[in-house]
Design a protein around this motif. Structure first.
Motif, PDB file in Angstrom:
ATOM      1  N   MET A   1      -9.378  -6.148   0.090  1.00  0.00           N
ATOM      2  CA  MET A   1      -9.132  -5.977  -1.312  1.00  0.00           C
ATOM      3  C   MET A   1      -8.711  -4.536  -1.561  1.00  0.00           C
ATOM      4  SD  MET A   1     -11.797  -6.142  -4.490  1.00  0.00           S
ATOM      5  CE  MET A   1     -12.309  -4.444  -4.432  1.00  0.00           C
ATOM      6  N   GLU A   2      -7.739  -4.365  -2.407  1.00  0.00           N
ATOM      7  CA  GLU A   2      -7.258  -3.044  -2.785  1.00  0.00           C
ATOM      8  C   GLU A   2      -7.343  -2.918  -4.298  1.00  0.00           C
ATOM      9  OE1 GLU A   2      -2.973  -1.113  -2.501  1.00  0.00           O
ATOM     10  OE2 GLU A   2      -3.778  -1.714  -0.556  1.00  0.00           O
ATOM     11  N   LYS A   3      -7.876  -1.793  -4.768  1.00  0.00           N
ATOM     12  CA  LYS A   3      -8.080  -1.596  -6.198  1.00  0.00           C
ATOM     13  C   LYS A   3      -7.700  -0.167  -6.564  1.00  0.00           C
ATOM     14  CE  LYS A   3     -11.815  -2.520  -9.465  1.00  0.00           C
ATOM     15  NZ  LYS A   3     -13.215  -2.893  -9.562  1.00  0.00           N
ATOM     16  N   GLU A   4      -7.166   0.010  -7.763  1.00  0.00           N
ATOM     17  CA  GLU A   4      -6.791   1.338  -8.233  1.00  0.00           C
ATOM     18  C   GLU A   4      -7.649   1.693  -9.439  1.00  0.00           C
ATOM     19  OE1 GLU A   4      -2.847   3.394 -10.110  1.00  0.00           O
ATOM     20  OE2 GLU A   4      -2.560   1.988  -8.461  1.00  0.00           O
ATOM     21  N   ILE A   5      -8.238   2.900  -9.400  1.00  0.00           N
ATOM     22  CA  ILE A   5      -9.071   3.392 -10.488  1.00  0.00           C
ATOM     23  C   ILE A   5      -8.629   4.817 -10.815  1.00  0.00           C
ATOM     24  CG2 ILE A   5     -11.400   4.039 -11.211  1.00  0.00           C
ATOM     25  CD1 ILE A   5     -12.510   1.937  -9.375  1.00  0.00           C
ATOM     26  N   LYS A   6      -8.579   5.132 -12.104  1.00  0.00           N
ATOM     27  CA  LYS A   6      -8.227   6.480 -12.545  1.00  0.00           C
ATOM     28  C   LYS A   6      -9.508   7.208 -12.945  1.00  0.00           C
ATOM     29  CE  LYS A   6      -4.850   8.865 -15.353  1.00  0.00           C
ATOM     30  NZ  LYS A   6      -3.712   8.711 -16.257  1.00  0.00           N
ATOM     31  N   CYS A   7      -9.690   8.406 -12.392  1.00  0.00           N
ATOM     32  CA  CYS A   7     -10.879   9.205 -12.701  1.00  0.00           C
ATOM     33  C   CYS A   7     -10.811   9.681 -14.148  1.00  0.00           C
ATOM     34  CB  CYS A   7     -10.958  10.403 -11.756  1.00  0.00           C
ATOM     35  SG  CYS A   7     -12.369  11.484 -12.072  1.00  0.00           S
ATOM     36  N   SER A   8     -11.898   9.484 -14.886  1.00  0.00           N
ATOM     37  CA  SER A   8     -11.931   9.887 -16.291  1.00  0.00           C
ATOM     38  C   SER A   8     -12.102  11.401 -16.450  1.00  0.00           C
ATOM     39  CB  SER A   8     -13.055   9.160 -17.025  1.00  0.00           C
ATOM     40  OG  SER A   8     -14.296   9.492 -16.440  1.00  0.00           O
ATOM     41  N   LYS A   9     -12.531  12.076 -15.398  1.00  0.00           N
ATOM     42  CA  LYS A   9     -12.746  13.522 -15.487  1.00  0.00           C
ATOM     43  C   LYS A   9     -11.478  14.306 -15.133  1.00  0.00           C
ATOM     44  CE  LYS A   9     -15.720  17.263 -13.953  1.00  0.00           C
ATOM     45  NZ  LYS A   9     -16.864  17.633 -13.117  1.00  0.00           N
ATOM     46  N   CYS A  10     -10.819  13.961 -14.013  1.00  0.00           N
ATOM     47  CA  CYS A  10      -9.672  14.760 -13.549  1.00  0.00           C
ATOM     48  C   CYS A  10      -8.341  13.999 -13.624  1.00  0.00           C
ATOM     49  CB  CYS A  10      -9.907  15.260 -12.134  1.00  0.00           C
ATOM     50  SG  CYS A  10      -9.925  13.975 -10.871  1.00  0.00           S
ATOM     51  N   ASP A  11      -8.364  12.738 -14.045  1.00  0.00           N
ATOM     52  CA  ASP A  11      -7.169  11.893 -14.204  1.00  0.00           C
ATOM     53  C   ASP A  11      -6.423  11.605 -12.897  1.00  0.00           C
ATOM     54  OD1 ASP A  11      -7.486  11.435 -16.914  1.00  0.00           O
ATOM     55  OD2 ASP A  11      -6.357  13.222 -17.474  1.00  0.00           O
ATOM     56  N   VAL A  12      -7.066  11.773 -11.747  1.00  0.00           N
ATOM     57  CA  VAL A  12      -6.454  11.446 -10.460  1.00  0.00           C
ATOM     58  C   VAL A  12      -6.584   9.948 -10.235  1.00  0.00           C
ATOM     59  CG1 VAL A  12      -6.700  11.722  -7.954  1.00  0.00           C
ATOM     60  CG2 VAL A  12      -6.798  13.719  -9.441  1.00  0.00           C
ATOM     61  N   GLU A  13      -5.489   9.331  -9.818  1.00  0.00           N
ATOM     62  CA  GLU A  13      -5.511   7.904  -9.503  1.00  0.00           C
ATOM     63  C   GLU A  13      -6.021   7.744  -8.077  1.00  0.00           C
ATOM     64  OE1 GLU A  13      -1.584   6.468 -10.262  1.00  0.00           O
ATOM     65  OE2 GLU A  13      -1.817   6.670 -12.420  1.00  0.00           O
ATOM     66  N   THR A  14      -6.997   6.862  -7.930  1.00  0.00           N
ATOM     67  CA  THR A  14      -7.665   6.654  -6.652  1.00  0.00           C
ATOM     68  C   THR A  14      -7.453   5.227  -6.180  1.00  0.00           C
ATOM     69  OG1 THR A  14      -9.347   8.281  -7.260  1.00  0.00           O
ATOM     70  CG2 THR A  14      -9.905   6.769  -5.489  1.00  0.00           C
ATOM     71  N   ILE A  15      -7.145   5.075  -4.901  1.00  0.00           N
ATOM     72  CA  ILE A  15      -6.999   3.762  -4.276  1.00  0.00           C
ATOM     73  C   ILE A  15      -8.269   3.475  -3.486  1.00  0.00           C
ATOM     74  CG2 ILE A  15      -5.654   2.346  -2.677  1.00  0.00           C
ATOM     75  CD1 ILE A  15      -4.045   3.187  -5.138  1.00  0.00           C
ATOM     76  N   ILE A  16      -8.836   2.301  -3.717  1.00  0.00           N
ATOM     77  CA  ILE A  16     -10.060   1.886  -3.039  1.00  0.00           C
ATOM     78  C   ILE A  16      -9.744   0.626  -2.242  1.00  0.00           C
ATOM     79  CG2 ILE A  16     -12.428   1.096  -3.367  1.00  0.00           C
ATOM     80  CD1 ILE A  16     -12.107   2.639  -6.169  1.00  0.00           C
ATOM     81  N   ILE A  17      -9.987   0.694  -0.942  1.00  0.00           N
ATOM     82  CA  ILE A  17      -9.771  -0.454  -0.066  1.00  0.00           C
ATOM     83  C   ILE A  17     -11.128  -0.907   0.457  1.00  0.00           C
ATOM     84  CG2 ILE A  17      -8.673  -1.273   2.053  1.00  0.00           C
ATOM     85  CD1 ILE A  17      -6.524   0.938   1.539  1.00  0.00           C
ATOM     86  N   GLU A  18     -11.428  -2.170   0.230  1.00  0.00           N
ATOM     87  CA  GLU A  18     -12.709  -2.741   0.653  1.00  0.00           C
ATOM     88  C   GLU A  18     -12.576  -3.279   2.067  1.00  0.00           C
ATOM     89  OE1 GLU A  18     -15.723  -6.379  -0.540  1.00  0.00           O
ATOM     90  OE2 GLU A  18     -14.198  -5.750  -1.966  1.00  0.00           O
ATOM     91  N   ASN A  19     -13.435  -2.796   2.958  1.00  0.00           N
ATOM     92  CA  ASN A  19     -13.490  -3.285   4.336  1.00  0.00           C
ATOM     93  C   ASN A  19     -14.793  -4.053   4.498  1.00  0.00           C
ATOM     94  OD1 ASN A  19     -11.075  -2.041   5.458  1.00  0.00           O
ATOM     95  ND2 ASN A  19     -12.125  -0.123   5.082  1.00  0.00           N
ATOM     96  N   ARG A  20     -14.655  -5.360   4.558  1.00  0.00           N
ATOM     97  CA  ARG A  20     -15.847  -6.216   4.654  1.00  0.00           C
ATOM     98  C   ARG A  20     -16.248  -6.388   6.111  1.00  0.00           C
ATOM     99  NH1 ARG A  20     -15.256 -11.054   0.462  1.00  0.00           N
ATOM    100  NH2 ARG A  20     -17.355 -10.459  -0.057  1.00  0.00           N
ATOM    101  N   LEU A  21     -17.521  -6.689   6.309  1.00  0.00           N
ATOM    102  CA  LEU A  21     -18.028  -6.968   7.638  1.00  0.00           C
ATOM    103  C   LEU A  21     -17.494  -8.313   8.123  1.00  0.00           C
ATOM    104  CD1 LEU A  21     -21.743  -5.881   7.173  1.00  0.00           C
ATOM    105  CD2 LEU A  21     -19.920  -4.604   8.290  1.00  0.00           C
ATOM    106  N   PHE A  22     -17.379  -8.464   9.436  1.00  0.00           N
ATOM    107  CA  PHE A  22     -16.899  -9.720  10.008  1.00  0.00           C
ATOM    108  C   PHE A  22     -17.853 -10.855   9.658  1.00  0.00           C
ATOM    109  CE2 PHE A  22     -16.391 -12.708  13.588  1.00  0.00           C
ATOM    110  CZ  PHE A  22     -15.065 -13.035  13.389  1.00  0.00           C
ATOM    111  N   PHE A  23     -19.147 -10.586   9.775  1.00  0.00           N
ATOM    112  CA  PHE A  23     -20.163 -11.557   9.377  1.00  0.00           C
ATOM    113  C   PHE A  23     -20.762 -11.082   8.060  1.00  0.00           C
ATOM    114  CE2 PHE A  23     -20.090 -11.894  14.023  1.00  0.00           C
ATOM    115  CZ  PHE A  23     -19.802 -13.243  14.137  1.00  0.00           C
ATOM    116  N   THR A  24     -20.710 -11.909   7.049  1.00  0.00           N
ATOM    117  CA  THR A  24     -21.179 -11.541   5.727  1.00  0.00           C
ATOM    118  C   THR A  24     -22.678 -11.278   5.729  1.00  0.00           C
ATOM    119  OG1 THR A  24     -19.443 -12.865   4.738  1.00  0.00           O
ATOM    120  CG2 THR A  24     -21.262 -12.260   3.322  1.00  0.00           C
ATOM    121  N   GLU A  25     -23.035 -10.183   5.094  1.00  0.00           N
ATOM    122  CA  GLU A  25     -24.436  -9.829   4.908  1.00  0.00           C
ATOM    123  C   GLU A  25     -24.698  -9.688   3.414  1.00  0.00           C
ATOM    124  OE1 GLU A  25     -25.662  -6.447   7.132  1.00  0.00           O
ATOM    125  OE2 GLU A  25     -24.980  -7.262   9.036  1.00  0.00           O
TER     126      GLU A  25
END
Length: 77
Positions: A1-25
């Motif tokens: 999963m890839e998500k984009e969030i903008k920081c409310s303090k410095c206005d930098v756009e941040t990309i967040i990539i979720e790396n899930r475990l092979f076996f769900t915990e």
């Protein structure tokens, strides 16, 4: 999963990539910290880890990956 969030303090756009475990915990809540100003910008549940970088860093990495695909190594033994 890839998500984009903008920081409310410095206005930098941040990309967040979720790396899930092979076996769900069990999913735990993790804090997402702005890579530019170190401010907490979100809380997300995860059963692995997040790879977090600015949009500028992300686009630069994409450019490097594209260039790697174009390089041809001929005559190397």
């Amino acid at each position: 999963m890839e998500k984009e969030i903008k920081c409310s303090k410095c206005d930098v756009e941040t990309i967040i990539i979720e790396n899930r475990l092979f076996f769900t915990e069990e999913r735990k809540v993790a804090n997402i910290i702005c890579p530019s100003c170190n401010t907490k910008i979100a809380e997300e549940p995860i059963d692995g880890w997040f790879f977090i970088q600015t949009k500028e860093q992300y686009n630069f990495q994409l450019q490097i990956d594209r260039q790697k695909e174009e390089i041809k190594f001929e005559g190397i033994i």
